[in-house]
Scaffold this motif. Structure first.
Motif, PDB file in Angstrom:
ATOM      1  N   LEU A 144       0.755  -1.299  -0.065  1.00  0.00           N
ATOM      2  CA  LEU A 144       0.049  -0.146   0.125  1.00  0.00           C
ATOM      3  C   LEU A 144       0.954   1.272   0.039  1.00  0.00           C
TER       4      LEU A 144
ATOM      5  N   PHE B  91       1.867   1.969  -3.554  1.00  0.00           N
ATOM      6  CA  PHE B  91       0.898   2.390  -4.222  1.00  0.00           C
ATOM      7  C   PHE B  91       0.861   4.020  -4.147  1.00  0.00           C
TER       8      PHE B  91
ATOM      9  N   PHE C 144       2.279   6.687  -6.792  1.00  0.00           N
ATOM     10  CA  PHE C 144       1.483   7.785  -7.543  1.00  0.00           C
ATOM     11  C   PHE C 144       1.765   9.253  -7.234  1.00  0.00           C
TER      12      PHE C 144
ATOM     13  N   ARG D  62     -17.735   3.697  -3.705  1.00  0.00           N
ATOM     14  CA  ARG D  62     -17.959   2.720  -5.015  1.00  0.00           C
ATOM     15  C   ARG D  62     -18.235   3.722  -6.313  1.00  0.00           C
TER      16      ARG D  62
ATOM     17  N   GLY E 168     -15.248   5.791  -7.835  1.00  0.00           N
ATOM     18  CA  GLY E 168     -14.104   4.999  -8.381  1.00  0.00           C
ATOM     19  C   GLY E 168     -14.735   4.148  -9.657  1.00  0.00           C
TER      20      GLY E 168
ATOM     21  N   THR F 287     -15.775   2.509 -12.817  1.00  0.00           N
ATOM     22  CA  THR F 287     -14.946   3.013 -14.027  1.00  0.00           C
ATOM     23  C   THR F 287     -15.731   2.583 -15.476  1.00  0.00           C
TER      24      THR F 287
ATOM     25  N   ALA G 141     -12.384   8.631 -13.147  1.00  0.00           N
ATOM     26  CA  ALA G 141     -12.181   7.313 -13.649  1.00  0.00           C
ATOM     27  C   ALA G 141     -12.099   7.127 -15.165  1.00  0.00           C
TER      28      ALA G 141
ATOM     29  N   GLY H  86      -5.658   9.877 -10.837  1.00  0.00           N
ATOM     30  CA  GLY H  86      -5.527   8.626 -10.229  1.00  0.00           C
ATOM     31  C   GLY H  86      -5.297   8.902  -8.785  1.00  0.00           C
TER      32      GLY H  86
ATOM     33  N   LEU I 184      -8.199  10.532  -7.110  1.00  0.00           N
ATOM     34  CA  LEU I 184      -9.281   9.447  -6.692  1.00  0.00           C
ATOM     35  C   LEU I 184      -8.741   8.293  -5.750  1.00  0.00           C
ATOM     36  N   PHE I 185      -7.764   7.946  -5.699  1.00  0.00           N
ATOM     37  CA  PHE I 185      -7.175   6.848  -4.582  1.00  0.00           C
ATOM     38  C   PHE I 185      -7.313   7.595  -3.195  1.00  0.00           C
TER      39      PHE I 185
ATOM     40  N   THR J   1     -11.348   8.070  -2.279  1.00  0.00           N
ATOM     41  CA  THR J   1     -11.908   6.812  -1.935  1.00  0.00           C
ATOM     42  C   THR J   1     -11.430   6.407  -0.906  1.00  0.00           C
ATOM     43  N   ALA J   2     -10.218   6.511  -0.560  1.00  0.00           N
ATOM     44  CA  ALA J   2      -9.462   5.731   0.954  1.00  0.00           C
ATOM     45  C   ALA J   2     -10.212   6.490   2.129  1.00  0.00           C
TER      46      ALA J   2
ATOM     47  N   ASN K 225     -13.846   5.602   2.405  1.00  0.00           N
ATOM     48  CA  ASN K 225     -13.896   4.004   2.709  1.00  0.00           C
ATOM     49  C   ASN K 225     -13.622   3.928   4.402  1.00  0.00           C
ATOM     50  N   LEU K 226     -12.803   4.554   4.690  1.00  0.00           N
ATOM     51  CA  LEU K 226     -12.066   4.563   6.271  1.00  0.00           C
ATOM     52  C   LEU K 226     -13.272   5.133   7.178  1.00  0.00           C
TER      53      LEU K 226
ATOM     54  N   LYS L  87     -16.030   2.806   7.226  1.00  0.00           N
ATOM     55  CA  LYS L  87     -15.820   1.713   7.903  1.00  0.00           C
ATOM     56  C   LYS L  87     -15.776   1.813   9.576  1.00  0.00           C
TER      57      LYS L  87
END
Ligand SMILES: Nc1ncnc2c1ncn2[C@@H]1O[C@H](COP(=O)(O)OP(=O)(O)OP(=O)(O)O)[C@@H](O)[C@H]1O
Ligand SMILES: [Mg+2]
Lengths: 252, 293, 303
Positions: free
Chosen positions: B26, B29, B33, B215, B218, B220, B245, B268, B271-272, B275-276, B279-280, B283
């Protein structure tokens, strides 16, 4: 006779194919506390949940016979009206966790979409909390979450919530079984006082409790009503052998 | 004895190695980027986000049209899908919590989650787009068919399972004794749902919507096929456009010079990160809700 | 205390606060609202199911007529010619799924085992967070990174890079399901094995993992179902290839890529091939999901 609030006639209850109550006949007088006793699984909860039609939340249940509130068959009324006229207190205190104490007490009105002025609400909240002997303890914390209260206080809050709707009958299903002795004593006292306002049916496993707080007592056994009478009489001179065995601790 | 001991050591070693591998992956990643988009980052700075011109021939790279395109499609999709998702959640948890109809709807939602994005895109292009085109003709606006609105509709169908399944889970967690208390005061089922269940499970439902939004942001392929791939600023919800995307999907293999590629990778990166983040948060809320009950 | 109650009661009896019930909403209106809400909910749920049924039906109707022996065994024909198939894409999809599984399964199971062992350490916290980020990451981002890491280094698009991209997508799914499954294996089972003098790692490998096998297998199938239809990470990794190729170092075709390339082409024959590929893909995913369900239901660990 006009003293009779509730009349249960030839009442049977089924969970699917299994019969939980068999041909119950019972009439309840105004402003009295009736204790419902019997060994575990005999149908006590089933009986009182049938009285305010809470059993309809359980799938696959069926009733026969009638239950009359004064002259009206409750099964011919709308359940939401029946439940407002016949309140309920549960075994485990269940205040609404998302609401503060004030909103918990007035919840019945909000849920039923009854719009009240703030001043009217204030009166109902204070009145109900006083009736449930909780006012003194919470009057400075009315806007705190009800779930912060102790177990016994929560149960009194639930009683206040039910009383706020001015029910004609209050059903209590083992209201003290989740509480410690001190909180239990407090609730018992409260019930003795409350009979001036409301007719109560209380399910209890505790014979001492039944003896202390009830005027009348009912003994259920395997879904049948075995005996019904003045508590004193039922405790001292039970007519049926099964009642006697229960009272002397032979089963249950 | 010695041999056995070293076996346990190797076992621990392998476990640690794989755990570290994930972290390194990660981290890699992220570094990749940043590194690969550094040219674009330093060249355009903040102007990358605010610029409205995307012109590779002129080496002009402003990503605002794509940011806007992404936000509009995603939020529109969320707005359309949210009520339907909630209905499905309530249907499954309150009205039909088991039995034939329960299984049918539950299976339908699971199937919906399984259909690949590309197939949704294909279906949307051949079935939905003509319908939208007719509609646009009927109301007298330019009839592209493809565009932001069509993409949002397809997206909204695709994200239903996320909100629906999480909402269903949190609604099922509402203790039944609390619901019973409300019924015993004379509330109707609607009133119990509206005033007890939804407030109780509100934050969990919000988290479900957030994950669905992640969702949508991101997503595509379906969008790439339906949105019309236009790099100018959208002027209405019916305009053709591009999302972050979809512009990557369309132009990445054509990007010949390094600035162009670097600009696409910067999209990108955005977007990364977005979305991260979403999501966090989602969650985290779900975890807190689960502990609360 | 008795006194307190009695005092309260006196206060109450002096007050009169009967509620004005005329302000109440009509009971019939409330019942109507209740019914209305119920039926709208049912209608909403029904609408989605019908929509899904329609989409599936449409794909099946369009796709089924394209699927025949040629479709499965031939290569695509140039535009204008009738017939042709997607054999290369089927082979490519299978190879890349296999590749992805070989890469992802051991690592992700090890991560899952790690999480079930170290439940509350700092590292496990970050690993969990990492898995969550990875799970929610747009698949196109994975494509970009694998492009930089593999394609640029190799100097060409390749099936291998496609497999790696798909492997990264499988990772969080398998790791999570492994962790969840192993959490349910009771501690007593571990103890029983350890008490026999079996070393810890052998206990995990020979006792704990096998008893959680069905859960792990379910996770793998769901992960495969998830990647089988993935297109975005393949666009700039495996890229696509009109010819038959089983060489993982060369560009490779796949069913999702076929759909993407042919759907946007102007040729009717190619559209038909794309519908056939869509139907095949949906069918494969459906079968994978159903198998996963059967496995998890049939072999559910019972302790
Ligand atoms: N939801 C249900 N479905 C089927 N049978 C039930 C259900 N609830 C209760 N029963 C059965 O009905 C009978 C009476 O149950 P009920 O809960 O009324 O007993 P109870 O007297 O309240 O017992 P306890 O003292 O343990 O609370 C029991 O035999 C029980 O198994
Ligand atoms: Mg009971």
């Amino acid at each position: 006779m006009e003293n009779q609030v509730l009349n249960i006639e030839n009442f049977s209850f089924y969970y699917g194919d299994s019969q939980a109550l068999k041909d119950i006949n019972l009439s309840i007088n105004k402003n009295r506390v009736t204790a419902i006793m019997g060994p575990s699984g005999c149908g006590k909860t089933t009986l009182i949940r049938a009285i305010n039609r809470m059993h309809e939340l359980t799938e696959n249940t069926r009733t026969e016979g009638s239950i009359k509130l004064y002259d009206e068959n409750i099964y011919e009324l709308d359940p939401i009206i029946v439940r407002r006229r016949i309140g309920m207190v549960f075994q485990k205190p269940n205040p609404f966790p998302t609401m503060n104490i004030y909103d918990n007490v007035i919840a019945g009105y909000n849920l039923n979409g009854i719009k009240l002025k703030k001043s009217e609400k204030d009166i109902i909240v204070e009145e109900s909390l006083r009736k449930s002997a909780l006012w003194g303890e919470v009057k400075d914390n009315l806007y705190k979450k009800g779930t912060f209260l102790s177990g016994g206080q929560q149960q009194r809050l639930c009683i206040a919530r039910a009383l706020a709707m001015k029910p004609e009958i209050l059903l209590l299903d083992e209201p003290t079984s989740a509480l410690d002795p001190k909180a239990t004593a407090h609730i018992e006292e409260l019930i003795s006082e409350l009979k001036n306002y409301v007719t109560m049916l209380i399910v209890t496993h505790n014979m001492g409790q039944a003896a202390r707080i009830s005027n009348d007592a009912v003994f259920l056994y395997l879904g049948e009503l075995i005996e019904h009478g003045k508590t004193k009489k039922l405790f001292t001179t039970p007519q049926d052998k099964r009642t006697e065995e229960y009272l002397t601790g032979k089963f249950g | 004895m010695r041999k056995l001991f070293s076996g346990d050591k190797i076992y621990r070693g392998i476990l640690y190695a794989s755990a570290f591998f994930l972290i390194v992956l990660l981290f890699g990643f992220f570094i990749t980027f940043i590194f690969e988009s550094s040219e674009s980052l330093s060249k355009f700075g903040f102007g990358f986000i605010t610029g409205t011109q995307w012109d590779p021939i002129d080496s002009q790279f402003g990503a605002l049209p794509f940011l806007i395109g992404t936000l509009i499609t995603s939020f529109l999709a969320l707005i359309i899908s949210f009520p339907l998702s909630l209905m499905i959640a309530v249907f499954l948890s309150e009205y039909f919590h088991k039995g034939f109809f329960h299984n049918i709807i539950k299976t339908a939602v699971e199937l919906l989650a399984g259909i690949p994005s590309i197939v949704f895109g294909f279906w949307g292009l051949f079935v939905l787009v003509p319908v939208i085109r007719d509609f646009q003709t009927a109301i007298g606006i330019e009839a592209y068919g493809v565009g932001i609105f069509s993409s949002a509709i397809v997206l909204s169908i695709m994200i239903i399972p996320y909100t629906a399944s999480i909402s269903r889970e949190v609604i099922t967690m509402v203790p039944s004794d609390v619901k019973e208390a409300a019924y015993s005061l004379g509330a109707t089922k609607y009133e119990v749902i509206r005033r007890i269940i939804l407030p109780y499970s509100g934050s969990g439902i919000f988290a479900g919507a957030l994950l669905a939004l992640g969702r949508a942001l991101g997503e595509t392929m379906a969008v790439t096929m339906i949105i019309g791939n236009s790099n100018i600023m959208p002027t209405s919800i019916f305009s053709p456009g591009n999302t972050m995307a979809s512009v990557i999907a369309n132009e990445f293999t054509e990007a010949t010079d390094s600035t162009y590629l670097s600009a696409l990778i910067e999209i990108g990166l955005l977007l990364f990160i977005v979305t991260a983040f979403i999501n966090l948060i989602g969650k985290y809320i779900i975890k807190k809700t689960a502990r609360f009950s | 205390m008795n006194n307190e109650i009695n005092n309260n009661i006196e206060v109450i009896s002096n007050q009169n606060f009967d509620v004005d019930y005329f302000k109440e909403k009509k009971i019939n209106f409330r019942i109507f609202k209740d019914k209305f809400f119920k039926y709208s909910t049912i209608a909403g749920a029904l609408f989605i199911s019908l929509l899904l049924a329609y989409i599936l039906f449409y794909i099946a109707r369009q796709g089924i007529s394209s699927i025949n022996w040629n479709f499965l065994t031939e290569l695509p024909k140039p535009p204008g010619e009738i017939g042709g198939g997607v054999a290369n894409a089927i082979v490519g999809t299978l190879i890349m799924i296999l590749l992805a599984s070989i890469i992802a399964i051991p690592v992700s199971i090890a991560i899952g085992v790690y999480l079930s062992e170290d439940k509350q350490t700092k590292l496990s916290y970050w690993v969990r967070t990492g898995l969550e980020i990875l799970q929610g990451m747009p698949s196109i981002s994975i494509g970009i990174v694998v492009y930089v890491w593999v394609v640029l280094q190799m100097g060409s698009f390749s099936g291998l890079s496609g497999g790696i991209a798909l492997a990264i997508m499988m990772l969080p799914v398998i790791a999570k399901s492994t962790e969840e499954t192993l959490k349910m294996v009771p501690y007593s089972l571990k103890e029983a094995s350890m008490a026999l003098g079996v070393p810890y790692y052998k206990t995990i490998l020979k006792v704990v993992l096998p008893s959680g096998l069905s859960g792990i297998l379910t996770g793998i199938l769901i992960a495969v179902a998830r990647i089988a239809g993935e297109t975005a990470p393949l666009l700039f990794t495996s890229f696509g290839n009109p010819f038959m190729s089983a060489d993982v170092m060369k560009p490779m075709n796949s069913l999702p890529l076929v759909i993407f390339n042919y759907a946007s082409s102007p040729y009717k024959e190619w559209h038909n091939l794309a519908w056939g590929a869509s139907f095949l893909l949906v069918l494969i995913i459906l079968i994978l999901n159903i198998t996963a369900k059967i496995i998890s239901r049939k072999w559910k660990i019972k302790f």
